[in-house]
Scaffold this active site. Structure first.
Site, mmCIF file in Angstrom:
data_model
loop_
_atom_site.group_PDB
_atom_site.id
_atom_site.type_symbol
_atom_site.label_atom_id
_atom_site.label_comp_id
_atom_site.label_asym_id
_atom_site.label_seq_id
_atom_site.Cartn_x
_atom_site.Cartn_y
_atom_site.Cartn_z
ATOM 1 N N HIS A 104 0.870 -1.174 0.000
ATOM 2 C CA HIS A 104 0.000 0.000 0.000
ATOM 3 C C HIS A 104 0.905 1.221 0.000
ATOM 4 O O HIS A 104 1.617 1.475 0.960
ATOM 5 C CB HIS A 104 -0.882 -0.015 1.261
ATOM 6 C CG HIS A 104 -1.931 1.059 1.302
ATOM 7 N ND1 HIS A 104 -1.634 2.407 1.258
ATOM 8 C CD2 HIS A 104 -3.282 0.986 1.398
ATOM 9 C CE1 HIS A 104 -2.746 3.105 1.327
ATOM 10 N NE2 HIS A 104 -3.763 2.274 1.411
ATOM 11 N N HIS A 111 0.556 2.974 11.816
ATOM 12 C CA HIS A 111 1.392 4.117 11.454
ATOM 13 C C HIS A 111 1.633 5.023 12.662
ATOM 14 O O HIS A 111 0.763 5.202 13.510
ATOM 15 C CB HIS A 111 0.667 4.929 10.366
ATOM 16 C CG HIS A 111 1.504 5.973 9.708
ATOM 17 N ND1 HIS A 111 0.958 7.109 9.146
ATOM 18 C CD2 HIS A 111 2.838 6.068 9.512
ATOM 19 C CE1 HIS A 111 1.917 7.842 8.608
ATOM 20 N NE2 HIS A 111 3.065 7.232 8.826
ATOM 21 N N GLU A 126 -2.569 14.466 11.680
ATOM 22 C CA GLU A 126 -3.619 14.118 10.734
ATOM 23 C C GLU A 126 -5.005 14.346 11.339
ATOM 24 O O GLU A 126 -5.361 13.721 12.333
ATOM 25 C CB GLU A 126 -3.492 12.648 10.328
ATOM 26 C CG GLU A 126 -2.117 12.260 9.801
ATOM 27 C CD GLU A 126 -1.977 10.759 9.572
ATOM 28 O OE1 GLU A 126 -2.985 10.041 9.760
ATOM 29 O OE2 GLU A 126 -0.876 10.305 9.232
ATOM 30 N N TYR A 152 -14.939 4.394 6.009
ATOM 31 C CA TYR A 152 -13.499 4.445 5.776
ATOM 32 C C TYR A 152 -12.950 3.034 5.898
ATOM 33 O O TYR A 152 -13.288 2.306 6.835
ATOM 34 C CB TYR A 152 -12.852 5.383 6.788
ATOM 35 C CG TYR A 152 -11.356 5.495 6.684
ATOM 36 C CD1 TYR A 152 -10.739 5.777 5.468
ATOM 37 C CD2 TYR A 152 -10.554 5.328 7.805
ATOM 38 C CE1 TYR A 152 -9.364 5.887 5.377
ATOM 39 C CE2 TYR A 152 -9.177 5.445 7.728
ATOM 40 C CZ TYR A 152 -8.584 5.720 6.512
ATOM 41 O OH TYR A 152 -7.217 5.826 6.424
ATOM 42 N N HIS A 208 -1.678 4.848 15.270
ATOM 43 C CA HIS A 208 -3.026 4.696 14.739
ATOM 44 C C HIS A 208 -2.991 3.663 13.617
ATOM 45 O O HIS A 208 -1.938 3.167 13.236
ATOM 46 C CB HIS A 208 -3.589 6.029 14.239
ATOM 47 C CG HIS A 208 -2.735 6.698 13.209
ATOM 48 N ND1 HIS A 208 -1.615 7.435 13.527
ATOM 49 C CD2 HIS A 208 -2.812 6.751 11.852
ATOM 50 C CE1 HIS A 208 -1.054 7.917 12.433
ATOM 51 N NE2 HIS A 208 -1.762 7.502 11.392
#
EC number: 1.13.11.5
Length: 444
Positions: free
Chosen positions: A298, A341, A347, A356, A377
């Site tokens: 990704h 991450h 963010e 989402y 997160h």
């Protein structure tokens, strides 16, 4: 002639991002061969609106020349606005901005107001960084409103407004003409531009990133090539339209996070012609040309970048506006949702519609989340288990969704309102607590 906000616009738009536009609502209203003639056509006044310093490099210089019935200076003195104010523009420690916790934060949608509330009255600052007075950083606002602005006009001297509607269309009249914006579209209103918002669907809710710093621009594409992401031709700017209307009106200004009001005896939407490259625009997020991996892994979310505000450090943006639109996922032997991450950037996320793909539940349209610098997160437990077992030899389409992110290089500081509101989800951290330990040193 009036800019009738009671029905959809009939005029078209001018296509292109940052173009040198020229448009007139009456033939010959634009002066020929000069900006400020001794006498402008039709008895109009010539007025320049500067969005950058006069001496900014040509490629970054933004300004427009307006030919209007009365200059913008024609209004009574400003005085403090006595209506509802929930805005913040300075993000140092204060009563409005308490110490920032390192916790992951998530909010339910801002409730719709019970009392009649227009766009200005419905604004509330959730978070931000930097300083409007110093012209760096941003403020992140939400809005919830249920009535159109009536005989009232608004502008922000603090920054350009990137508006992301989540519920309800916005009919926006500006000095430059008309923008009709619906959910899954965005609008950008430059610093200083006067506008009014009508709500044709009644209730309206959405998000705003107010950019205090360098103007938003399209990112460079690098090895992607000459096409991709948000294409310049899909950005739409209003054609000139005007109204010559007199009455007892109110002009509201936002300066350093405070609202001020002044009596004005005419509509400021009296610009009969204009030219330049500093103007409002809109963009349909559904036209974004999404880039992704067709082999494995990704890629970083920078591939979803729509607009950026650059900082003084090369390659490090002050603000990135990123979207997560419908897209095909085809990478094999790959964990396809966004990975776990920790980020040097901060963010703030929102959701226009759908779901989402990194959160199975809890993150709903109109809601928001904040993951600040180095706060861990990523996908919740249910998403991780499902994505770890899916057959990756078959492509999968993430459909009927539109999530987005305001990412900043500096800490995003939630306001006192954001930390105290009943919409803050106290149990957000629980979505990761059911993540199981799978480690077995005897079995690879």
């Amino acid at each position: 002639m009036t800019l009738d906000l009671s029905k959809p616009a009939t005029a078209g738009y001018l296509s292109g991002f940052g173009n040198e536009f020229a448009t007139e609502a009456l033939p010959g209203a634009l002066p020929h061969g000069r900006n400020s003639p001794q006498r402008a056509p039709y008895g109009l006044y010539a007025e320049q609106l500067s969005g950058t310093a006069f001496t900014a490099p040509r490629g970054h210089n933004r300004r427009a020349w307006l030919y209007r019935i009365r200059p913008a200076a024609v209004h009574r003195p400003f005085e403090p606005f006595t209506g509802r104010q929930r805005l913040v523009a300075e993000f140092g420690d204060s009563a409005d901005v308490p110490p920032t916790p390192p916790n992951q934060l998530r909010w339910d949608p801002l409730p719709m107001p019970v009392e009649p509330t227009d766009f200005v009255e419905g604004l509330v600052t959730m978070a931000g960084n930097g300083s409007a007075a110093a012209m760096n950083g941003c403020a992140i606002h939400l809005y919830a409103a249920n009535r159109s602005m009536q005989d009232r006009f608004f502008y922000s001297a603090d920054g350009e407004l990137l508006i992301v509607p989540q519920q309800g269309r916005l009919f926006i009249a500006t000095e430059f003409g008309r923008l009709d914006v619906e959910p899954a579209e965005i609008a950008v209103i430059p610093r200083g531009v006067r506008f009014a918002v009508a709500l044709p669907d009644g209730d309206a809710r959405g998000y705003i990133c107010e950019n205090f710093g360098a103007l938003l621009r399209l990112p460079d594409l690098g090895p992607i090539g000459s096409n991709g992401l948000a294409n310049p031709r899909d950005f739409l700017t209003p054609q000139a339209a005007y109204e010559d209307r007199e009455g007892a009106f109110e002009l509201i200004a936002k300066l350093n996070g405070r609202l001020w009001r002044a009596d004005i005896g005419h509509s400021p939407f009296d610009v009969v012609a204009w030219h330049g490259n500093y103007a409002p625009y809109k963009y349909d997020l559904r036209l974004f040309n999404t880039i992704g991996s067709i082999s494995y892994d990704h890629p970083d979310p920078s591939i979803f970048l729509v607009l950026q505000s650059q900082s003084d450090s090369p390659g490090v943006d002050a603000i990135d506006f990123v979207i997560f639109p419908p897209r095909w996922l085809a990478a094999e032997d790959t964990f396809r949702p966004p990975w776990f991450h920790r980020n040097v950037a901060s963010e703030f996320m929102g959701l226009v519609h759908g779901a989402y793909d990194a959160k199975a539940e809890g993150f709903v349209p109109g809601g928001a989340s904040l993951h600040n610098c180095m706060s861990g997160h990523g996908p919740d437990a249910d998403t991780f288990e499902k994505a770890s077992a899916i057959d990756t030899t078959r492509p999968h389409k993430v459909d009927a969704t539109m999530a987005f992110m305001f990412e900043t290089r500096t800490l995003i500081r939630p306001t006192r309102y954001a930390l105290d509101t009943a919409q803050l989800q106290a149990d957000y951290f629980e979505c990761w607590q059911r993540i199981e330990k799978h480690f077995n040193p005897e079995q690879r």
